[in-house]
Structure formats: C-alpha cells, structure tokens
Design an enzyme around this catalytic site. Structure first.
Site, PDB file in Angstrom:
ATOM      1  N   ARG A   1      -9.139  24.034 -33.946  1.00  0.00           N
ATOM      2  CA  ARG A   1      -9.493  25.553 -33.731  1.00  0.00           C
ATOM      3  C   ARG A   1     -10.765  25.650 -34.378  1.00  0.00           C
ATOM      4  NH1 ARG A   1      -5.248  28.496 -31.633  1.00  0.00           N
ATOM      5  NH2 ARG A   1      -6.200  30.302 -32.765  1.00  0.00           N
TER       6      ARG A   1
ATOM      7  N   HIS B   1      -8.230  26.715 -24.748  1.00  0.00           N
ATOM      8  CA  HIS B   1      -7.156  27.099 -25.529  1.00  0.00           C
ATOM      9  C   HIS B   1      -6.640  25.863 -26.369  1.00  0.00           C
ATOM     10  CE1 HIS B   1      -2.759  28.029 -26.598  1.00  0.00           C
ATOM     11  NE2 HIS B   1      -2.407  26.763 -26.257  1.00  0.00           N
TER      12      HIS B   1
HETATM   13  P1  GDP Z   1      -5.694  32.315 -28.940  1.00  0.00           P
HETATM   14  O1  GDP Z   1      -4.593  31.501 -29.581  1.00  0.00           O
HETATM   15  O2  GDP Z   1      -7.079  32.081 -29.741  1.00  0.00           O
HETATM   16  O3  GDP Z   1      -5.966  31.670 -27.403  1.00  0.00           O
HETATM   17  O4  GDP Z   1      -5.556  33.701 -28.794  1.00  0.00           O
HETATM   18  P2  GDP Z   1      -4.151  34.709 -28.544  1.00  0.00           P
HETATM   19  O5  GDP Z   1      -2.988  33.904 -28.587  1.00  0.00           O
HETATM   20  O6  GDP Z   1      -4.403  35.720 -29.665  1.00  0.00           O
HETATM   21  O7  GDP Z   1      -4.545  35.352 -27.107  1.00  0.00           O
HETATM   22  C1  GDP Z   1      -4.398  34.517 -25.717  1.00  0.00           C
HETATM   23  C2  GDP Z   1      -5.279  34.948 -25.087  1.00  0.00           C
HETATM   24  O8  GDP Z   1      -5.392  36.246 -24.470  1.00  0.00           O
HETATM   25  C3  GDP Z   1      -6.783  34.834 -25.648  1.00  0.00           C
HETATM   26  O9  GDP Z   1      -7.342  33.346 -25.745  1.00  0.00           O
HETATM   27  C4  GDP Z   1      -7.546  35.762 -24.660  1.00  0.00           C
HETATM   28  O10 GDP Z   1      -8.110  34.907 -23.421  1.00  0.00           O
HETATM   29  C5  GDP Z   1      -6.673  36.703 -24.355  1.00  0.00           C
HETATM   30  N1  GDP Z   1      -6.728  38.090 -25.270  1.00  0.00           N
HETATM   31  C6  GDP Z   1      -6.340  38.079 -26.563  1.00  0.00           C
HETATM   32  N2  GDP Z   1      -6.732  39.279 -26.874  1.00  0.00           N
HETATM   33  C7  GDP Z   1      -7.123  39.993 -25.716  1.00  0.00           C
HETATM   34  C8  GDP Z   1      -7.527  41.380 -25.769  1.00  0.00           C
HETATM   35  O11 GDP Z   1      -7.617  42.281 -26.623  1.00  0.00           O
HETATM   36  N3  GDP Z   1      -7.938  41.812 -24.497  1.00  0.00           N
HETATM   37  C9  GDP Z   1      -8.165  40.960 -23.571  1.00  0.00           C
HETATM   38  N4  GDP Z   1      -8.437  41.230 -22.525  1.00  0.00           N
HETATM   39  N5  GDP Z   1      -7.561  39.613 -23.508  1.00  0.00           N
HETATM   40  C10 GDP Z   1      -7.469  39.250 -24.785  1.00  0.00           C
END
Ligand code: GDP
Length: 194
Positions: free
Chosen positions: A123, A163
């Site tokens: 990460r 991811h």
């Molecule tokens: P990760 O674990 O770092 O991938 O992040 P999260 O689990 O919080 O979110 C999953 C995925 O959703 C992220 O990798 C982004 O591709 C997408 N994402 C997260 N937050 C947002 C947002 O506020 N807007 C949009 N359009 N996509 C988001």
C-alpha cells in the site's frame, strides 16, 4: 503463526495501469523492495467476479457515497444536480456501478505478493488512493493525477492504476476470491537460502 516473510497480499493492476503499459514497472517496484511475486495472471474478469469483489454491505457503500459528498462539498459541486440526492447511502451505489464498469473495461493483471509486512508495504508503494494526493515515488504519485473532482464530474471511478488489499484479513479473502485453488509458487529468492 506464519513466518513474517510469508505474509501475502492481493494486488490487481486496473485497466488504466494495463493500458498505460505499467505492468512491468509495477512488478519491478515490488521486486525491487524484496517482495516476491508468488502468483500472476492477466485475465478478462466477468461481471460476476468484479461485482463480488467489491463489498455490498450498507456500511461500505455509504462510505463510498460519503467520500464523494466530501469532494462535492470541498469543490462546491452540486450533488443534487448530478445524483438527484445528497444522501451518501443513495450516492454510494452509483459510484460502485462506475467502479464495476471501469474494472471491466480492459484486461486486468492479478497477483499475490509475498514478503515482510506485504500488505502495508504494497500500500505504501502504491500511494494514496487519490492519485493527485499521492506522494512522488509511489506508483499512483508517479503515473497519475486523477482526482474525485474530475472523476465524479465525468461520472466514472477514480483511475488509480492498482488495487491492493487494505488488511491481512481482506488479503486472505481476496486471494481466496481471485485465486481460489490456483497454484501459488514456492521458491527462494537469491539471498534467502539458509
Ligand atoms: P482503495 O482501497 O485504495 O482502492 O480505495 P477505496 O476502497 O476507498 O475505493 C475503491 C475505489 O473506488 C478506489 O480505488 C477508486 O477507484 C474509487 N473511488 C473511491 N472514492 C471515490 C470517489 O469519491 N469518487 C469516485 N469517482 N471514485 C472513487
């Protein structure tokens, strides 16, 4: 209790990572940090696989909607105009759908990465979820500038190249989901011999 060198995490190179030609660069960064690739495959996911990868529970979906609302508030955007609601639990499903569409838009590369504190170190190498905030020297900081402000406006998921699992428990779950009973390789890297 597992040996510290046996911690595993799940990594998936997303469509933008594959289409930017970053497969080799990403693997290089993990290997350079002495992490070991123990399973690796390029594949076109099914809708079902991606749909089951992202949690479906209310809490996760609301968190996704809340993150979006935070961006809308910060930049003074009109969530009501774009989503017809300002409630995070109603916005969340739209973002989840964007994510599923995006993840199916090109082949992905999945891998299991193993090594000391693999989950946290991967990460760290990946950088902040939001590329515009990610530090230089991280994968997201070096190869993307995407932001939720832009992605939400364009009604798509934030494109952040890879991811990676957030916790060892999530890694175990994702490895099971994506590799099932596939072969995980055992080998010693140079320098690992007793
Ligand atoms: P990760 O674990 O770092 O991938 O992040 P999260 O689990 O919080 O979110 C999953 C995925 O959703 C992220 O990798 C982004 O591709 C997408 N994402 C997260 N937050 C947002 C947002 O506020 N807007 C949009 N359009 N996509 C988001």
């Amino acid at each position: 209790m597992k040996h510290p060198k046996e911690e595993q995490t799940y990594v998936m190179i997303k469509p933008d990572g594959v289409r930017k030609g970053l497969v080799g660069e990403i693997i290089r960064r993990f290997e350079q940090r002495d992490l070991k690739i123990v399973a690796l495959e390029m594949f076109q996911p099914t809708y079902h696989e991606i749909d089951n990868h992202y949690p479906k529970n209310e809490e996760w979906i609301t968190r996704l909607g809340q993150k979006t609302m935070n961006t809308y508030e910060k930049y003074g955007y009109d969530a009501m105009a774009d989503f017809g609601t300002i409630e995070p639990h109603k916005i969340g499903p739209d973002i989840r759908k964007w994510l599923v569409d995006y993840m199916m838009s090109a082949p992905l590369v999945k891998m299991i990465v193993q090594g000391v504190h693999a989950v946290d170190v991967v990460r760290k190498i990946a950088g902040d979820t939001m590329p515009y905030k990610a530090d230089m020297g991280t994968i997201r900081g070096d190869f993307s500038i995407d932001s939720p402000a832009l992605a939400n406006k364009e009604k798509r998921a934030v494109m952040n190249i890879i991811h990676c699992s957030e916790t060892p428990e999530e890694a175990e779950h994702e490895i099971k989901h994506w590799f099932n009973n596939a072969i995980v390789h055992k080998y010693k890297r140079f320098g690992e011999e007793e």
